[in-house]
Design a protein around this motif. Structure first.
Motif, short mmCIF file in Angstrom:
data_model
loop_
_atom_site.label_atom_id
_atom_site.label_comp_id
_atom_site.label_asym_id
_atom_site.label_seq_id
_atom_site.Cartn_x
_atom_site.Cartn_y
_atom_site.Cartn_z
N ARG A 43 0.85 -1.20 0.00
CA ARG A 43 0.00 0.00 0.00
C ARG A 43 0.88 1.24 0.00
O ARG A 43 1.85 1.33 0.75
CB ARG A 43 -0.91 0.00 1.22
CG ARG A 43 -1.81 1.22 1.31
CD ARG A 43 -2.72 1.12 2.54
NE ARG A 43 -3.42 2.35 2.80
CZ ARG A 43 -4.69 2.58 2.48
NH1 ARG A 43 -5.40 1.64 1.89
NH2 ARG A 43 -5.26 3.72 2.78
N VAL A 44 0.50 2.20 -0.84
CA VAL A 44 1.17 3.50 -0.88
C VAL A 44 0.12 4.56 -0.60
O VAL A 44 -0.92 4.60 -1.27
CB VAL A 44 1.84 3.78 -2.25
CG1 VAL A 44 2.47 5.17 -2.27
CG2 VAL A 44 2.87 2.72 -2.57
N GLU A 45 0.37 5.40 0.38
CA GLU A 45 -0.49 6.54 0.66
C GLU A 45 0.24 7.79 0.19
O GLU A 45 1.37 8.05 0.62
CB GLU A 45 -0.79 6.64 2.15
CG GLU A 45 -1.58 5.47 2.67
CD GLU A 45 -1.85 5.52 4.15
OE1 GLU A 45 -2.68 4.71 4.60
OE2 GLU A 45 -1.24 6.35 4.87
N VAL A 46 -0.38 8.52 -0.71
CA VAL A 46 0.20 9.75 -1.24
C VAL A 46 -0.51 10.91 -0.56
O VAL A 46 -1.69 11.16 -0.81
CB VAL A 46 0.05 9.83 -2.78
CG1 VAL A 46 0.72 11.10 -3.30
CG2 VAL A 46 0.64 8.60 -3.44
N ASP A 47 0.21 11.61 0.31
CA ASP A 47 -0.36 12.72 1.08
C ASP A 47 -0.11 14.02 0.33
O ASP A 47 1.04 14.47 0.20
CB ASP A 47 0.28 12.76 2.47
CG ASP A 47 -0.27 13.87 3.33
OD1 ASP A 47 -1.19 14.61 2.89
OD2 ASP A 47 0.21 14.03 4.47
N LEU A 48 -1.19 14.63 -0.16
CA LEU A 48 -1.08 15.88 -0.92
C LEU A 48 -1.66 17.07 -0.14
O LEU A 48 -2.01 18.08 -0.73
CB LEU A 48 -1.79 15.73 -2.27
CG LEU A 48 -1.26 14.61 -3.17
CD1 LEU A 48 -2.02 14.56 -4.48
CD2 LEU A 48 0.23 14.76 -3.41
N THR A 49 -1.72 16.94 1.16
CA THR A 49 -2.27 17.99 2.01
C THR A 49 -1.57 19.33 1.78
O THR A 49 -2.21 20.38 1.77
CB THR A 49 -2.16 17.60 3.50
OG1 THR A 49 -2.77 16.34 3.68
CG2 THR A 49 -2.80 18.63 4.40
N GLY A 73 0.05 -5.76 -7.73
CA GLY A 73 -0.92 -6.23 -6.74
C GLY A 73 -1.09 -5.32 -5.53
O GLY A 73 -1.72 -5.70 -4.56
N GLY A 74 -0.52 -4.12 -5.58
CA GLY A 74 -0.62 -3.19 -4.46
C GLY A 74 -1.76 -2.20 -4.63
O GLY A 74 -2.56 -2.29 -5.56
N GLU A 75 -1.80 -1.27 -3.70
CA GLU A 75 -2.87 -0.28 -3.65
C GLU A 75 -2.26 1.10 -3.47
O GLU A 75 -1.32 1.27 -2.70
CB GLU A 75 -3.80 -0.62 -2.48
CG GLU A 75 -4.87 0.38 -2.21
CD GLU A 75 -5.66 0.07 -0.95
OE1 GLU A 75 -6.82 0.49 -0.89
OE2 GLU A 75 -5.11 -0.57 -0.03
N VAL A 76 -2.80 2.09 -4.17
CA VAL A 76 -2.38 3.48 -4.00
C VAL A 76 -3.60 4.30 -3.62
O VAL A 76 -4.64 4.21 -4.27
CB VAL A 76 -1.77 4.06 -5.30
CG1 VAL A 76 -1.44 5.54 -5.13
CG2 VAL A 76 -0.53 3.29 -5.70
N VAL A 77 -3.46 5.08 -2.55
CA VAL A 77 -4.54 5.94 -2.10
C VAL A 77 -3.99 7.36 -1.97
O VAL A 77 -2.95 7.56 -1.33
CB VAL A 77 -5.11 5.47 -0.75
CG1 VAL A 77 -6.21 6.41 -0.27
CG2 VAL A 77 -5.64 4.06 -0.85
N VAL A 78 -4.68 8.32 -2.58
CA VAL A 78 -4.29 9.71 -2.48
C VAL A 78 -5.11 10.35 -1.37
O VAL A 78 -6.33 10.22 -1.33
CB VAL A 78 -4.51 10.45 -3.82
CG1 VAL A 78 -4.20 11.93 -3.69
CG2 VAL A 78 -3.63 9.82 -4.91
#
Length: 116
Positions: A43-49, A73-78
């Motif tokens: 899992r990758v969380e991309v923090d654009l705050t 097979g991973g997940e990316v969440v912005v």
């Protein structure tokens, strides 16, 4: 643009980007993304705050990250989209696939038909 990459105890990678992500600054980010992709990613969380401005080059880098992580097979969440970057994501409809639940656009519903 500045960015930081951290990995928490659960193995989630957090990429925080600040400032402007555009044609001038994106090459630095792309090289770090390539290094990230060399490891096993769940899992990758991309923090654009703290991101103020995003252009097509920046969108391309984020979409590339999304596609490559998903292919493994991973997940990316912005997370933390607001202002101009949020407007770009909504315009391109990326908010429907890449954004955390707190900012997803509501799915339009068809008007209900009543019979008389």
């Amino acid at each position: 643009m500045t960015f930081s990459i951290s990995i928490n105890d659960a193995g989630v990678i957090r990429l925080s980007i600040e400032g402007e992500l555009d044609a001038v600054t994106v090459s630095d980010l792309r090289s770090e993304i390539e290094k990230l992709l060399m490891r096993q990613i769940g899992r990758v969380e991309v923090d654009l705050t703290q991101l103020r401005m995003l252009d097509s080059s920046g969108v391309g880098a984020l979409v590339s990250l999304y596609k490559q992580v998903r292919a493994r097979g991973g997940e990316v969440v912005v997370l933390g989209l607001r202002d101009q970057p949020l407007a770009i994501f909504r315009l391109l409809r990326l908010d429907r696939v890449m954004v955390g639940a707190e900012l997803k656009s509501p799915t339009p519903t068809a008007p209900s038909k009543h019979s008389s």
